[in-house]
Scaffold this active site. Structure first.
Site, PDB file in Angstrom:
ATOM      1  CE1 TYR A   1     -93.360 -31.697 -29.267  1.00 28.47           C
ATOM      2  CE2 TYR A   1     -92.567 -31.801 -27.074  1.00 28.47           C
ATOM      3  CZ  TYR A   1     -92.534 -31.329 -28.425  1.00 28.47           C
ATOM      4  OH  TYR A   1     -91.203 -31.134 -28.762  1.00 28.47           O
TER       5      TYR A   1
ATOM      6  CG  ASP B   1     -85.199 -28.008 -30.241  1.00 26.82           C
ATOM      7  OD1 ASP B   1     -84.261 -28.125 -29.717  1.00 26.82           O
ATOM      8  OD2 ASP B   1     -85.881 -29.342 -30.338  1.00 26.82           O
TER       9      ASP B   1
END
Length: 121
Positions: free
Chosen positions: A14, A38
Site C-alpha cells: 500500500y 481520512d
C-alpha cells in the site's frame, strides 16, 4: 505466509503504491465495497472503490515518499504509523488502521492525523 494474508506485506505494498502516485493503482488495493475515512472525524467517509480512487487523485501530481515507522497487527487487521513526505516540503505522520479480506484487499481504512502532525520542511 503469502502476501495476500500477510498484513505487513500488504501495508508495505500500500505505501509503495501510494508513493508511486497513481490513484487507480491505489484504489485497486481496496475491495469493491471498502470504506476510507481520512482524516477520522474530519470529513466524509468514502465508500466503494470509485470514491476511493477519487480521494487518491489528490496525490497523483505530487512527489510523495512514504516511510513505515511502526507496525502492529492482529489477524486480518493492522495499525501502523508512517511518514508521508510531499514534494520535499511537508511531512505528515499518520496512524492508519486497516482491515483486510481473505484475498488481501483493504476492506476499511481509517487515518488519524491533524494539523499538529504536519511539519513544513
Amino acid at each position: 505466509m503469502s502476501d495476500a494474508l500477510d498484513p505487513k506485506a500488504l501495508v508495505n505494498r500500500y505505501l509503495s503504491t501510494v508513493a508511486a502516485g497513481n490513484a487507480a493503482d491505489v484504489a485497486a488495493l481496496y475491495a469493491e465495497d471498502a470504506t476510507l475515512e481520512d482524516p477520522v472525524g474530519g470529513g466524509e467517509v468514502h465508500i466503494g472503490r470509485q470514491a476511493i480512487e477519487g480521494f487518491y487523485k489528490a496525490i497523483e501530481a505530487a512527489e510523495v515518499q512514504a516511510e513505515l515507522l511502526n507496525f502492529r497487527s492482529g489477524g486480518q487487521e493492522a495499525a501502523f504509523v508512517f511518514g508521508l513526505t510531499v514534494a520535499g516540503a511537508m511531512r505528515i505522520e499518520v496512524i492508519e488502521v486497516m482491515t483486510f479480506n481473505s484475498d488481501g484487499q483493504i476492506t476499511s481504512m481509517k487515518a488519524y492525523w491533524g494539523p499538529e502532525n504536519v511539519t513544513q520542511l
